[in-house]
Write an enzyme that holds these catalytic residues in place. Structure first.
Site, PDB file in Angstrom:
ATOM      1  N   HIS A 548       1.131  -1.656   0.520  1.00 45.62           N
ATOM      2  CA  HIS A 548      -0.133   0.154   0.189  1.00 45.62           C
ATOM      3  C   HIS A 548       0.911   1.717  -0.375  1.00 45.62           C
ATOM      4  O   HIS A 548       1.118   2.209   0.659  1.00 45.62           O
ATOM      5  CB  HIS A 548      -1.316  -0.275   1.101  1.00 45.62           C
ATOM      6  CG  HIS A 548      -2.178  -1.373   1.183  1.00 45.62           C
ATOM      7  ND1 HIS A 548      -1.906  -2.160   2.109  1.00 45.62           N
ATOM      8  CD2 HIS A 548      -2.071  -2.257   0.328  1.00 45.62           C
ATOM      9  CE1 HIS A 548      -3.229  -2.387   2.819  1.00 45.62           C
ATOM     10  NE2 HIS A 548      -2.950  -3.610   1.297  1.00 45.62           N
ATOM     11  N   GLN A 549       1.960   1.060  -0.525  1.00 49.58           N
ATOM     12  CA  GLN A 549       2.590   2.091  -0.923  1.00 49.58           C
ATOM     13  C   GLN A 549       2.038   3.556  -1.384  1.00 49.58           C
ATOM     14  O   GLN A 549       1.477   3.543  -1.819  1.00 49.58           O
ATOM     15  CB  GLN A 549       4.278   1.973  -1.532  1.00 49.58           C
ATOM     16  CG  GLN A 549       4.896   0.311  -1.429  1.00 49.58           C
ATOM     17  CD  GLN A 549       4.472  -0.612  -1.826  1.00 49.58           C
ATOM     18  OE1 GLN A 549       3.137  -0.516  -2.691  1.00 49.58           O
ATOM     19  NE2 GLN A 549       4.633  -1.371  -1.508  1.00 49.58           N
TER      20      GLN A 549
END
Length: 693
Positions: A548-549
């Protein structure tokens, strides 16, 4: 007979690498037969709607979108709704492999060079110690991007996430203002069947519903959460923000739905949308004097090529690739550009900074009363072959989640800071046998499951920068996991909650659930009453580095020195360049990021449509952009102007009528064919102040 392909309206062709080769050799025969069947089904192969890649582009386009992933597929499809605009989409990978449509094969294309960027972080001081301190980040390298390899979970985050964006400089991005763009993409198949029409919508391109199958254990974990005192809920995107539930996902008829499938495939038949696959966007060409985008450079078959841009280039490469392209284009921190002898077009210190991600600890448990029999067998395979049901139609325990408040969460309880992800009961690789359920006394034949306890609001910040001026080489990725002690504290508290969950009456008595013996033995303090230090040690050893960068092209106000794009997603100081993907998020939402990225893409596309549809000339008249493409329909679009401040912020009045009754009545008035460009053009003025799906 099983291997015979169906007779489809269009010829079926196998797309992408085989998934069977990702399984061990003892599974190869059964998996090859099963995959052959999958490749021959019309509903999964979708042969009539597959993307056709162009060999050569035209000399120039109105818009060039770089990256056909989760966001880029949405943006390209939306922009091409205007038949007067020429749109080019450049995608570094190929088309979606047919087997990727099978939900159970969620990880089949991880670690494959054709379909996964296979990024690795720099060595971490406090994380991923079980893999030489290097954390792996699978990222989709094909049409649909990560929406083709993720768990399909539909989670929006919490209202406080977006209100925080707005308060800190992202004007116009509060929860009230972004909600319509979540709803715009959504075609929820379960309204009034566990979810409320007050929070969900129908008619959008993406079907949202629960999978057709879930293990009995998943339902019992939900019951265990209720036993612990968490409220029963079937929708963490609705009224209730905490609890355990089997989530809705992007799927339909037992198969995965990516943004490429939902948006691009219907749009690809438009003559004004061109798509080039296996084309790596390498650089945006910017006039150093005017600071205006004039073209995009890309690499195909080892050759650098350029294509002209007359209106805008849109970077949708994601949190890793978009800042890399900006840096290679001369936009970023001056010291970085000087280091690599890249001419400075625009100094923006924030490019590549603010990298952050959800992170936590992976825990392992053994179900001492549950035999470890394969989920995938001939029997369960037949369920999928005949009815698209059974374990292959789902992701095992990965469809289950829980959101709770740790003791470090914000007061009020409406902004949970912990999410649990579950693993196990996968129907991935098998030899087709059913296994031996009678060998439960054999400790090696007991089923194991994992729980990842994740800190949702990380305070640690990392960065991304260049390793080389070669665009085919990955950038340097330094997330600085656990640099701030906050995430370790939250992860330790969350792990303790997970242990309590495992010790509930239903899970203890029915399944004999207990921490796996010897797991985390390297960490002291893990006996009968584990200490916080044990859990912190475990988090650094068995780190759960989520995918979930966000944050590397931060959206912010003009006076924010680290902002890269403004609230309309335009790159500061550059004309005709926007970034539309997860990289613009100032802070990561409290949940999975697929739905928020699609929201950003819907919103970014509308910003562009608003800016270029029509503009007001110096005499105050509304005229077509450029004056060369006027049609009778243009008169129906007379609200759009070139005044961003007057038009791109008028959200309050626009969405004031949103309520359940308005929602249903308006949708009943709109056509079923979402992609009907003529309808949209003729009704633009009428629907502008309504919710447009």
């Amino acid at each position: 007979m099983i291997r015979a392909a169906e007779s489809c309206p269009c010829p079926i062709r196998e797309v992408g690498p085989t998934m069977a080769l990702g399984c061990s050799s003892q599974f190869l025969l059964f998996m090859s037969i099963l995959e052959s069947f999958i490749n021959g089904r019309c509903d999964l192969a979708d042969p009539c709607n597959r993307i056709a890649s162009r060999d050569e582009p035209d000399d120039s386009y109105d818009f060039v979108v770089v990256g056909g992933g989760t966001a880029g597929s949405v943006v390209a499809a939306r922009l091409s709704e205007n038949p007067q605009w020429k749109v080019l989409l450049l995608e570094a990978g190929g088309d979606e492999p047919t087997p990727s449509a099978v939900p159970a094969w969620v990880t089949a294309y991880w670690g494959r060079k054709e379909t996964d960027w296979s990024y690795n972080t720099e060595p971490q001081e406090k994380a991923c110690k079980d893999s030489d301190n290097v954390c792996s980040w699978p990222r989709g390298k094909m049409l649909g991007g990560c929406s083709t390899i993720n768990g399909m979970m539909y989670m929006r985050g919490n209202a406080a996430d977006y209100d925080g964006w707005a308060v800190n400089g992202a004007t116009g991005w509060s929860w009230f203002e972004v909600l319509p763009y979540f709803l715009k993409s959504e075609d929820n198949r379960e309204i009034d069947k566990g979810v409320s029409g007050q929070y969900h919508n129908v008619g959008g391109p993406l079907p949202v519903q629960k999978f057709r199958y879930a293990p009995r254990f998943a339902h019992d974990v939900v019951s265990a959460g209720i036993e612990m005192g968490y409220p029963p809920t079937s929708d963490l995107n609705g009224e209730t923000s905490t609890g355990f539930t089997i989530t809705q996902t992007f799927n339909d008829n037992g198969s995965r739905y990516t943004t490429a499938r939902a948006y691009l495939r219907p749009a690809s038949k438009r003559e004004n949308l061109h798509i080039i696959l296996n084309a790596l966007g390498s650089r945006v060409i910017i006039d150093p004097t005017t600071k205006k985008v004039t073209g995009v450079e890309y690499i195909k078959d080892g050759q650098k090529k350029t294509v002209g841009v007359t209106k805008e280039a849109v970077l949708s490469g994601g949190t890793i690739n978009s800042p890399q392209i900006l840096l290679l284009s001369g936009v970023g921190p001056k010291e970085t550009l000087d280091k690599f002898n890249i001419p400075v077009i625009k100094e923006l210190p924030g490019v590549g900074q603010n990298l952050h991600n959800h992170v936590g600890v992976t825990l392992e448990f053994t179900l001492t009363k549950e035999p470890d029999v394969p989920e995938l067998s001939w029997q369960s395979a037949m369920e999928y072959m005949l009815k698209r049901e059974g374990p292959l139609s789902a992701t095992g325990m990965s469809q289950l989640t829980g959101k709770v408040n740790s003791r470090f969460a914000s007061a009020g309880g409406r902004h949970p800071d912990v999410q649990f992800f579950f693993g196990g009961y996968y129907a991935s690789c098998s030899d087709g046998s059913v296994g031996d359920a009678d060998k439960i006394e054999d400790e090696k034949n007991r089923r194991s499951v994992t729980i990842s306890a994740i800190a949702l609001q990380p305070r640690s910040r990392g960065y991304l920068t260049l390793k080389s001026i070669d665009p085919t080489q990955p950038p340097l990725m330094q997330p600085n996991y656990f640099l701030n002690e906050h995430e370790l504290n939250v992860a330790a508290d969350a792990a303790r909650i997970a242990y309590r969950l495992a010790n509930t009456t239903i899970l203890r008595e029915k399944y004999g659930m207990q921490p796996t013996e010897g797991y985390g033995a390297e960490c002291p303090g893990g006996e009968n009453n584990p200490t916080d230090d044990f859990f912190k040690c475990l988090a650094q050893l068995h780190t759960a580095p989520e995918n979930h960068q966000v944050g590397t092209c931060k959206m912010g106000a003009k006076d924010d020195p680290m902002a890269v794009v403004d609230p309309q997603l335009k790159v500061y100081g550059i004309e005709g360049l926007r970034v539309v993907d997860a990289s613009i998020m100032p802070t990561v939402p409290s949940g999975n990021t697929a739905a928020p990225v699609i929201m950003v893409a819907e919103r970014g596309a509308e910003f562009i449509l608003t800016r270029h549809q029509l503009f007001k000339n110096r005499f105050g008249q509304n005229v077509p952009d450029g004056g060369n493409h006027a049609t009778n329909a243009d008169s129906d679009m007379n609200r759009w102007t070139d005044n961003d401040s007057d038009n791109e912020h008028k959200w309050d009045e626009r969405w004031k009528p949103w309520d359940k009754n308005w929602h249903h009545s308006q949708w009943e008035q709109q056509p079923n064919n979402y992609h009907d460009v003529d309808w949209q053009t003729k009704n633009k003025d009428k629907t502008d102040h309504q919710y447009v799906r």
